[in-house]
Design an enzyme around this catalytic site. Structure first.
Site, PDB file in Angstrom:
ATOM      1  N   ASP A 180       0.844  -1.191   0.000  1.00  0.00           N
ATOM      2  CA  ASP A 180       0.000   0.000   0.000  1.00  0.00           C
ATOM      3  C   ASP A 180       0.886   1.250   0.000  1.00  0.00           C
ATOM      4  O   ASP A 180       1.881   1.308   0.724  1.00  0.00           O
ATOM      5  CB  ASP A 180      -0.899  -0.038   1.252  1.00  0.00           C
ATOM      6  CG  ASP A 180      -1.982   1.005   1.201  1.00  0.00           C
ATOM      7  OD1 ASP A 180      -3.120   0.634   0.865  1.00  0.00           O
ATOM      8  OD2 ASP A 180      -1.675   2.182   1.490  1.00  0.00           O
ATOM      9  N   ILE A 181       0.497   2.227  -0.805  1.00  0.00           N
ATOM     10  CA  ILE A 181       1.289   3.468  -0.859  1.00  0.00           C
ATOM     11  C   ILE A 181       1.008   4.283   0.396  1.00  0.00           C
ATOM     12  O   ILE A 181      -0.155   4.518   0.738  1.00  0.00           O
ATOM     13  CB  ILE A 181       0.929   4.292  -2.122  1.00  0.00           C
ATOM     14  CG1 ILE A 181       1.186   3.459  -3.378  1.00  0.00           C
ATOM     15  CG2 ILE A 181       1.714   5.594  -2.155  1.00  0.00           C
ATOM     16  CD1 ILE A 181       0.702   4.104  -4.660  1.00  0.00           C
ATOM     17  N   ASP A 197      -2.550   9.807  -9.927  1.00  0.00           N
ATOM     18  CA  ASP A 197      -2.547   8.765 -10.967  1.00  0.00           C
ATOM     19  C   ASP A 197      -1.130   8.489 -11.451  1.00  0.00           C
ATOM     20  O   ASP A 197      -0.750   7.342 -11.697  1.00  0.00           O
ATOM     21  CB  ASP A 197      -3.420   9.198 -12.160  1.00  0.00           C
ATOM     22  CG  ASP A 197      -4.908   9.079 -11.838  1.00  0.00           C
ATOM     23  OD1 ASP A 197      -5.226   8.535 -10.757  1.00  0.00           O
ATOM     24  OD2 ASP A 197      -5.731   9.518 -12.663  1.00  0.00           O
ATOM     25  N   GLU A 223      -5.011   2.323  -3.925  1.00  0.00           N
ATOM     26  CA  GLU A 223      -3.554   2.468  -3.900  1.00  0.00           C
ATOM     27  C   GLU A 223      -2.912   1.174  -3.415  1.00  0.00           C
ATOM     28  O   GLU A 223      -1.828   1.178  -2.854  1.00  0.00           O
ATOM     29  CB  GLU A 223      -3.152   3.663  -3.027  1.00  0.00           C
ATOM     30  CG  GLU A 223      -3.367   3.489  -1.539  1.00  0.00           C
ATOM     31  CD  GLU A 223      -4.708   4.028  -1.038  1.00  0.00           C
ATOM     32  OE1 GLU A 223      -5.688   3.999  -1.821  1.00  0.00           O
ATOM     33  OE2 GLU A 223      -4.769   4.478   0.126  1.00  0.00           O
ATOM     34  N   ARG A 243      13.345  -5.586  -0.947  1.00  0.00           N
ATOM     35  CA  ARG A 243      13.877  -5.039  -2.214  1.00  0.00           C
ATOM     36  C   ARG A 243      12.848  -4.126  -2.875  1.00  0.00           C
ATOM     37  O   ARG A 243      13.173  -3.061  -3.391  1.00  0.00           O
ATOM     38  CB  ARG A 243      14.249  -6.184  -3.167  1.00  0.00           C
ATOM     39  CG  ARG A 243      15.631  -6.769  -2.956  1.00  0.00           C
ATOM     40  CD  ARG A 243      16.123  -7.488  -4.214  1.00  0.00           C
ATOM     41  NE  ARG A 243      15.191  -8.496  -4.701  1.00  0.00           N
ATOM     42  CZ  ARG A 243      15.113  -9.740  -4.210  1.00  0.00           C
ATOM     43  NH1 ARG A 243      15.893 -10.105  -3.205  1.00  0.00           N
ATOM     44  NH2 ARG A 243      14.242 -10.600  -4.704  1.00  0.00           N
TER      45      ARG A 243
END
Lengths: 299, 260
Positions: A180-181, A197, A223, A243
Site C-alpha cells: 500500500d502506498i 494517478d 492504492e 527489495r
C-alpha cells in the site's frame, strides 16, 4: 417423350456436375462426362491423373485426407478443393467420391463448382477470426487495470489461485504480498488526482522489473498492489519484499518522495483468502507503527 | 513403432498391421492433438515444431521402456522419427520412412520440396473450409483459443480433426526444414518412396539417400502418398527384406495401442 435425350449415356453429358471415373491407385482418368472437362484444364480423352487438375494445396488435402478416407472408408463426402485452370484461375469445387464393391479398383468422383459456397465459408472464416480477435481483446480488457496496465483484481484472483494450486501440489512455500502506498490520500489532496494517478503508474513501473515473470502482480484496489509468488522460504520472501520497498523509496516518484508498506504472509497450505486476510491485517499493523516497513507472518 | 503422418491417425496403419504383426511387436499411437488423444496435453508452442511430436515418440519409448525399436514413420513422421532417434539413439535400432520429405518447401534452385509459401497459406485456408469435424468449428471461440481449454469431445471418425491442432501440425509439417539433420543419421534407414507422389517427388527421396549415411532408397512403382494404405503388401515386403530375420527376437504378438 421424344425430346428427352435418347439414352442416359448421352444425358450424362448434360448434367451440370463433373462425373469422373479413375483407377483407384493410379487415379488416372478412365471416363468422364463433358461437364468435368468444362470445369478443369484437361481435354477429353486425357489419361492424366485426377490430381493434376488441382492446386498444390488441394493436392496436399487430397493425399492427406481424401485418399486415406477413400481407402479406409470407401467414401469421402463434401471436401472442398480448388481446381487450377490453364489461365491460372482457381475454381473452388466440392468433391464427393466412392469406391464401390462392384468396382473396387475404381473411384467414382462427383465434382461440382462451389464458388458461392466458398464465398460463404470465407465469410464464416473471416467472421470467426474477427470474433476470436475481439474475444481476445475483451478478455484482455476485462483482466487489465487501465491506469497501470497491471492485472486487475479479478485477473489477480484467477492467476493467484492457479499459482497457489501448483505450489500446493509441489509442496512448495508461497507468499502473499499486500502493498500500500503510504499517505496516498495526502498526495491526492495536496497535488491533485492527476499527480496521484502518475504516482500509481510510476510505482507500477518500479514494481514490474523487480517482479519475476512467474509471479502474479496486480493492482487490487485504489492504492493497493498485491503479489503472489512461489518462494524458497519466509526469509527469501521477506528479502524480496524489502527489495521492493527500497526500490520505491530510492526513487522520486512524480517529484515526490513516496514510500510503501508491505504486509507479507507465507504458507504451504493456506488458501488465497486466508493469506489475503493475514497480509491485510499486517499491513494495517505496519501503517500504525510508522509505515515504510515490511511485516511478515509465516503461517 | 508406427507413427502416422499429417492428416489422419493411427488407423492409417490398419492394412499394414496384418502384414507385420506376426513377426513384430507393434506399438501404435496418436500424436497429441490427433484422434482420441488427450487434448488437454496439447500445447500450441510445443507442437509448433516437429520436436514436440518427436517428444511424444520419446515419451512412449521411455514409458514402455522400449529398446531395439524400429520406428516406421509415414510422411512427416519420417523426419519426426529421425529427430527422436537422434535424441534417444540407444533405444532405436532402425528407421523406416514411408514417403518422407525433409522439407516440403522449395529452396531456390538447390532443392525442390514441391511447394511454395503461398501453397501453404492456401492449405490453411482449405483446412478452414473443410472442417470435417464441423461440430468443433466454433469451439475455440466458446472455450478460448488456448489449447488447455480445447474441447476433447472430438468425434472418433477417421480423419476428423480439431481445427487448432490440425493447423498447428500443418504449419509444423510444411514450413519446417530438417535437411540439416540428414547427415547426422546413425541408424540403418530404409526410405520407401512411390515413383509418382505429388507430395514427395522421387528427387526428394534421392536427395535424402545421398545426404543420409546408412540409408537405402526403395522406389516402389506406384502412385500416391499413402503407400502403406494403397500397397500394404509391397511396403511390408520391403520392410521384411530390410529388417534382418535375426533381429526380430520374440515372435509372440503384442499390440499396444497408446493414446498419448
Amino acid at each position: 417423350m421424344p425430346h428427352v435425350a435418347a439414352t442416359i449415356q448421352s444425358a450424362i453429358d448434360l448434367f451440370p456436375c463433373g462425373l469422373v471415373v479413375t483407377k483407384r491407385n493410379e487415379r488416372t482418368i478412365v471416363a468422364a462426362n463433358q461437364h468435368f472437362y468444362d470445369l478443369c484444364p484437361l481435354q477429353p480423352g486425357s489419361s492424366a491423373s485426377i490430381s493434376a487438375i488441382f492446386t498444390n494445396a488441394s493436392r496436399i488435402m487430397l493425399e492427406s485426407y481424401v485418399m486415406p478416407l477413400l481407402l479406409s472408408k470407401q467414401q469421402c463426402d463434401e471436401i472442398q478443393l480448388s481446381i487450377e485452370k490453364e489461365n491460372g484461375e482457381r475454381l473452388p469445387v466440392l468433391v464427393n467420391a466412392r469406391i464401390t464393391t462392384e468396382f473396387p479398383e475404381l473411384i467414382h468422383w462427383v465434382i461440382t463448382a462451389a464458388k458461392q459456397r466458398d464465398e460463404l465459408y470465407q465469410e464464416l472464416v473471416n467472421l470467426r477470426n474477427h470474433l476470436e480477435y475481439k474475444a481476445e481483446v475483451f478478455s484482455n480488457l476485462a483482466r487489465t487495470d487501465e491506469l497501470t496496465g497491471l492485472l486487475n483484481r479479478r485477473a489477480f484472483i484467477e492467476n493467484a489461485e492457479i499459482l497457489i494450486g501448483d505450489a500446493q501440489r509441489q509442496q512448495r512455500p508461497y507468499a502473499f504480498f499486500m502493498m500500500d502506498i503510504d499517505n496516498f490520500k495526502a498526495i491526492n489532496d495536496r497535488y491533485g488526482h492527476d499527480v496521484g494517478d502518475r504516482v500509481l503508474r510510476d510505482i507500477a513501473n518500479i514494481f514490474k522489473p523487480n517482479v519475476r515473470d512467474t509471479d502474479t502482480l496486480a493492482r487490487v484496489g485504489g492504492e493497493e498492489f498485491a503479489i503472489v509468488a512461489q518462494v524458497q522460504s519466509a526469509e527469501h520472501a521477506k528479502a524480496y519484499a524489502e527489495r521492493l520497498r527500497e526500490a520505491v523509496s530510492a526513487e522520486s516518484v512524480a517529484g515526490i518522495q513516496v514510500t510503501i508498506s508491505i504486509g507479507l504472509a507465507t504458507s504451504k497450505q493456506h488458501s488465497l483468502s486466508q493469506l489475503f486476510k493475514h497480509a491485510d491485517k499486517l499491513l494495517y499493523a505496519v501503517k500504525n507503527t510508522g509505515k515504510n516497513q515490511v511485516m511478515l507472518t509465516a503461517l | 513403432m508406427l507413427a502416422h503422418g499429417f492428416g489422419c491417425n493411427q488407423q492409417m496403419w490398419r492394412f499394414l498391421i496384418p502384414e507385420l504383426a506376426q513377426r513384430f511387436q507393434l506399438v501404435l499411437f496418436d500424436y497429441v492433438g490427433a484422434n482420441t488423444s488427450d487434448l488437454s496435453a496439447f500445447c500450441s508452442k510445443k507442437y509448433a515444431e516437429l520436436d514436440g511430436y518427436a517428444q511424444d515418440i520419446i515419451d512412449i519409448c521411455e514409458a514402455l521402456d522400449l529398446n531395439k525399436v524400429t520406428l516406421v514413420g509415414h510422411s512427416v513422421s519420417g523426419m519426426i522419427s529421425l529427430i527422436a532417434a537422434q535424441k534417444i539413439p540407444e533405444r532405436i535400432a532402425n528407421l523406416v520412412m514411408v514417403c518422407p520429405s525433409p522439407c516440403f518447401l522449395n529452396d531456390g534452385d538447390d532443392y525442390q520440396g514441391g511447394f511454395e509459401h503461398d501453397d501453404l497459406q492456401e492449405l490453411l485456408d482449405l483446412m478452414d473450409k473443410n472442417y470435417i469435424d464441423w461440430a468443433n468449428y466454433l469451439a475455440p471461440l466458446v472455450t478460448g483459443t488456448e489449447a488447455g481449454a480445447l474441447t476433447s469431445e472430438l468425434s472418433e471418425s477417421f480423419c476428423s480433426t480439431n481445427p487448432i491442432t490440425a493447423k498447428t501440425f500443418a504449419k509444423a509439417t510444411f514450413f519446417s526444414d530438417h535437411r540439416s539433420l540428414l547427415p547426422r543419421n546413425q541408424h540403418p534407414t530404409l526410405l520407401i518412396q512411390s515413383d509418382q507422389d505429388s507430395l514427395a517427388a522421387v528427387t526428394v527421396g534421392q536427395y535424402m539417400a545421398e545426404n543420409m549415411p546408412h540409408s537405402q532408397l526403395q522406389v516402389v512403382p506406384a502412385r500416391g502418398h499413402c503407400l502403406h494404405m494403397s500397397h500394404p503388401d509391397t511396403v511390408a515386403a520391403v520392410i521384411h527384406e530390410f529388417l534382418p530375420a535375426k533381429s526380430n527376437g520374440a515372435t509372440h504378438e503384442l499390440r499396444a495401442a497408446c493414446h498419448t
